[in-house]
Design a protein around this motif. Sequence first.
Motif, PDB file in Angstrom:
ATOM      1  N   ILE A 187     -19.702 -23.755 -38.329  1.00 21.49           N
ATOM      2  CA  ILE A 187     -19.399 -22.555 -39.111  1.00 21.49           C
ATOM      3  C   ILE A 187     -19.999 -22.780 -40.488  1.00 21.49           C
ATOM      4  O   ILE A 187     -19.621 -23.720 -41.182  1.00 21.49           O
ATOM      5  N   ASN A 188     -20.948 -21.948 -40.858  1.00 22.90           N
ATOM      6  CA  ASN A 188     -21.642 -22.136 -42.129  1.00 22.90           C
ATOM      7  C   ASN A 188     -21.898 -20.799 -42.805  1.00 22.90           C
ATOM      8  O   ASN A 188     -22.203 -19.807 -42.139  1.00 22.90           O
ATOM      9  N   GLY A 189     -21.815 -20.799 -44.124  1.00 21.19           N
ATOM     10  CA  GLY A 189     -22.203 -19.630 -44.903  1.00 21.19           C
ATOM     11  C   GLY A 189     -23.698 -19.644 -45.134  1.00 21.19           C
ATOM     12  O   GLY A 189     -24.281 -20.690 -45.419  1.00 21.19           O
ATOM     13  N   THR A 190     -24.327 -18.485 -45.014  1.00 21.12           N
ATOM     14  CA  THR A 190     -25.781 -18.429 -45.182  1.00 21.12           C
ATOM     15  C   THR A 190     -26.196 -18.572 -46.649  1.00 21.12           C
ATOM     16  O   THR A 190     -27.356 -18.815 -46.933  1.00 21.12           O
ATOM     17  N   LYS A 191     -25.227 -18.442 -47.568  1.00 21.06           N
ATOM     18  CA  LYS A 191     -25.545 -18.606 -48.999  1.00 21.06           C
ATOM     19  C   LYS A 191     -24.746 -19.757 -49.601  1.00 21.06           C
ATOM     20  O   LYS A 191     -24.426 -19.758 -50.782  1.00 21.06           O
ATOM     21  N   ASP A 192     -24.440 -20.746 -48.772  1.00 22.05           N
ATOM     22  CA  ASP A 192     -23.713 -21.932 -49.216  1.00 22.05           C
ATOM     23  C   ASP A 192     -24.631 -22.753 -50.131  1.00 22.05           C
ATOM     24  O   ASP A 192     -25.733 -23.112 -49.735  1.00 22.05           O
ATOM     25  N   LEU A 193     -24.174 -23.024 -51.341  1.00 24.75           N
ATOM     26  CA  LEU A 193     -24.988 -23.788 -52.291  1.00 24.75           C
ATOM     27  C   LEU A 193     -24.808 -25.291 -52.121  1.00 24.75           C
ATOM     28  O   LEU A 193     -25.563 -26.075 -52.714  1.00 24.75           O
ATOM     29  N   ASN A 194     -23.825 -25.723 -51.323  1.00 25.92           N
ATOM     30  CA  ASN A 194     -23.594 -27.156 -51.095  1.00 25.92           C
ATOM     31  C   ASN A 194     -24.260 -27.644 -49.819  1.00 25.92           C
ATOM     32  O   ASN A 194     -24.842 -28.722 -49.790  1.00 25.92           O
ATOM     33  N   VAL A 195     -24.136 -26.888 -48.750  1.00 23.06           N
ATOM     34  CA  VAL A 195     -24.779 -27.207 -47.468  1.00 23.06           C
ATOM     35  C   VAL A 195     -25.729 -26.044 -47.186  1.00 23.06           C
ATOM     36  O   VAL A 195     -25.314 -25.005 -46.691  1.00 23.06           O
ATOM     37  N   HIS A 196     -26.978 -26.217 -47.541  1.00 20.30           N
ATOM     38  CA  HIS A 196     -27.951 -25.123 -47.462  1.00 20.30           C
ATOM     39  C   HIS A 196     -28.227 -24.722 -46.017  1.00 20.30           C
ATOM     40  O   HIS A 196     -28.640 -25.560 -45.207  1.00 20.30           O
ATOM     41  N   TYR A 197     -27.998 -23.461 -45.719  1.00 20.03           N
ATOM     42  CA  TYR A 197     -28.170 -22.931 -44.362  1.00 20.03           C
ATOM     43  C   TYR A 197     -29.584 -23.178 -43.842  1.00 20.03           C
ATOM     44  O   TYR A 197     -29.779 -23.500 -42.684  1.00 20.03           O
ATOM     45  N   ASN A 198     -30.548 -23.024 -44.719  1.00 21.71           N
ATOM     46  CA  ASN A 198     -31.951 -23.207 -44.316  1.00 21.71           C
ATOM     47  C   ASN A 198     -32.454 -24.626 -44.549  1.00 21.71           C
ATOM     48  O   ASN A 198     -33.649 -24.872 -44.497  1.00 21.71           O
ATOM     49  N   GLY A 199     -31.545 -25.551 -44.804  1.00 23.65           N
ATOM     50  CA  GLY A 199     -31.915 -26.950 -44.983  1.00 23.65           C
ATOM     51  C   GLY A 199     -32.361 -27.256 -46.396  1.00 23.65           C
ATOM     52  O   GLY A 199     -32.438 -26.382 -47.254  1.00 23.65           O
ATOM     53  N   ASP A 200     -32.631 -28.509 -46.618  1.00 19.77           N
ATOM     54  CA  ASP A 200     -33.091 -28.985 -47.924  1.00 19.77           C
ATOM     55  C   ASP A 200     -34.572 -29.312 -47.849  1.00 19.77           C
ATOM     56  O   ASP A 200     -35.127 -29.493 -46.768  1.00 19.77           O
ATOM     57  N   ARG A 201     -35.176 -29.430 -49.014  1.00 18.93           N
ATOM     58  CA  ARG A 201     -36.578 -29.871 -49.052  1.00 18.93           C
ATOM     59  C   ARG A 201     -36.660 -31.283 -48.476  1.00 18.93           C
ATOM     60  O   ARG A 201     -35.815 -32.129 -48.746  1.00 18.93           O
ATOM     61  N   MET A 202     -37.659 -31.546 -47.697  1.00 23.12           N
ATOM     62  CA  MET A 202     -37.806 -32.866 -47.072  1.00 23.12           C
ATOM     63  C   MET A 202     -38.004 -33.958 -48.119  1.00 23.12           C
ATOM     64  O   MET A 202     -37.746 -35.121 -47.850  1.00 23.12           O
ATOM     65  N   SER A 203     -38.459 -33.585 -49.314  1.00 23.84           N
ATOM     66  CA  SER A 203     -38.656 -34.585 -50.360  1.00 23.84           C
ATOM     67  C   SER A 203     -37.323 -35.008 -50.984  1.00 23.84           C
ATOM     68  O   SER A 203     -37.254 -35.995 -51.699  1.00 23.84           O
ATOM     69  N   GLN A 204     -36.270 -34.266 -50.697  1.00 24.67           N
ATOM     70  CA  GLN A 204     -34.955 -34.556 -51.252  1.00 24.67           C
ATOM     71  C   GLN A 204     -34.332 -35.750 -50.535  1.00 24.67           C
ATOM     72  O   GLN A 204     -34.458 -35.900 -49.317  1.00 24.67           O
ATOM     73  N   LYS A 205     -33.653 -36.614 -51.274  1.00 25.94           N
ATOM     74  CA  LYS A 205     -33.003 -37.766 -50.674  1.00 25.94           C
ATOM     75  C   LYS A 205     -31.925 -37.274 -49.704  1.00 25.94           C
ATOM     76  O   LYS A 205     -31.146 -36.397 -50.036  1.00 25.94           O
ATOM     77  N   GLU A 206     -31.888 -37.852 -48.515  1.00 27.12           N
ATOM     78  CA  GLU A 206     -30.927 -37.485 -47.479  1.00 27.12           C
ATOM     79  C   GLU A 206     -30.964 -35.989 -47.173  1.00 27.12           C
ATOM     80  O   GLU A 206     -29.943 -35.325 -47.037  1.00 27.12           O
ATOM     81  N   ALA A 207     -32.170 -35.428 -47.084  1.00 26.11           N
ATOM     82  CA  ALA A 207     -32.347 -34.000 -46.820  1.00 26.11           C
ATOM     83  C   ALA A 207     -31.712 -33.615 -45.491  1.00 26.11           C
ATOM     84  O   ALA A 207     -31.750 -34.374 -44.523  1.00 26.11           O
ATOM     85  N   LEU A 208     -31.113 -32.434 -45.465  1.00 24.62           N
ATOM     86  CA  LEU A 208     -30.509 -31.906 -44.240  1.00 24.62           C
ATOM     87  C   LEU A 208     -31.440 -30.897 -43.598  1.00 24.62           C
ATOM     88  O   LEU A 208     -32.088 -30.104 -44.288  1.00 24.62           O
ATOM     89  N   VAL A 209     -31.508 -30.913 -42.266  1.00 25.35           N
ATOM     90  CA  VAL A 209     -32.274 -29.887 -41.573  1.00 25.35           C
ATOM     91  C   VAL A 209     -31.459 -28.603 -41.599  1.00 25.35           C
ATOM     92  O   VAL A 209     -30.263 -28.608 -41.896  1.00 25.35           O
ATOM     93  N   SER A 210     -32.087 -27.512 -41.250  1.00 23.80           N
ATOM     94  CA  SER A 210     -31.404 -26.225 -41.295  1.00 23.80           C
ATOM     95  C   SER A 210     -30.313 -26.143 -40.222  1.00 23.80           C
ATOM     96  O   SER A 210     -30.340 -26.879 -39.227  1.00 23.80           O
ATOM     97  N   ILE A 211     -29.383 -25.239 -40.406  1.00 25.46           N
ATOM     98  CA  ILE A 211     -28.316 -25.033 -39.434  1.00 25.46           C
ATOM     99  C   ILE A 211     -28.897 -24.558 -38.097  1.00 25.46           C
ATOM    100  O   ILE A 211     -28.538 -25.104 -37.051  1.00 25.46           O
ATOM    101  N   PRO A 212     -29.830 -23.587 -38.079  1.00 30.36           N
ATOM    102  CA  PRO A 212     -30.423 -23.210 -36.786  1.00 30.36           C
ATOM    103  C   PRO A 212     -31.135 -24.371 -36.089  1.00 30.36           C
ATOM    104  O   PRO A 212     -31.047 -24.512 -34.871  1.00 30.36           O
ATOM    105  N   GLU A 213     -31.817 -25.238 -36.853  1.00 34.88           N
ATOM    106  CA  GLU A 213     -32.477 -26.409 -36.249  1.00 34.88           C
ATOM    107  C   GLU A 213     -31.445 -27.362 -35.659  1.00 34.88           C
ATOM    108  O   GLU A 213     -31.673 -27.946 -34.595  1.00 34.88           O
ATOM    109  N   THR A 214     -30.329 -27.519 -36.337  1.00 31.54           N
ATOM    110  CA  THR A 214     -29.264 -28.387 -35.839  1.00 31.54           C
ATOM    111  C   THR A 214     -28.690 -27.832 -34.540  1.00 31.54           C
ATOM    112  O   THR A 214     -28.493 -28.577 -33.570  1.00 31.54           O
TER     113      THR A 214
END
Length: 134
Positions: free
Chosen positions: A15-42
């Motif tokens: 369950i995720n908000g599409t405008k969540d500023l803590n857990v980004h729905y569309n993932g983080d930049r890969m250059s970011q430390k411990e970047a998260l993939v997007s929710i749809p990719e997960t």
Amino acid sequence: MPSCHPSTSVSMMMINGTKDLNVHYNGDRMSQKEALVSIPETANFWRRHDQCTSSSEFQKLTGTKSSNRLRVKTLRYSGCRNSSEVLQLAVVNGGHFWPGGASTDTKLNKLNIQLGFDASQTIWRFFQRHSLSK
């Protein structure tokens, strides 16, 4: 995710908000430390891992109200190995909050009433359908 190789199928619900500023729905930049993939990719990772045969099924959850601002978009993958299931619930335009939860913030309480979705009840129903074998 590349190092994740569960030995058995796993039912998964997100369950995720599409405008969540803590857990980004569309993932983080890969250059970011411990970047998260997007929710749809997960969700797709678990769909492939569990060998789900159905395409995504859009559902409207009982008790959810559609509004101009918020709504719950539900993608369900079934026909998965060992009766597992992958369920992705996106609170469209939602941020980082617990849908249906109580808050001291009156605006958030109004938002929850408007949404009409209780994450705790939904999670409980999911766990009643799926349990890990002992």
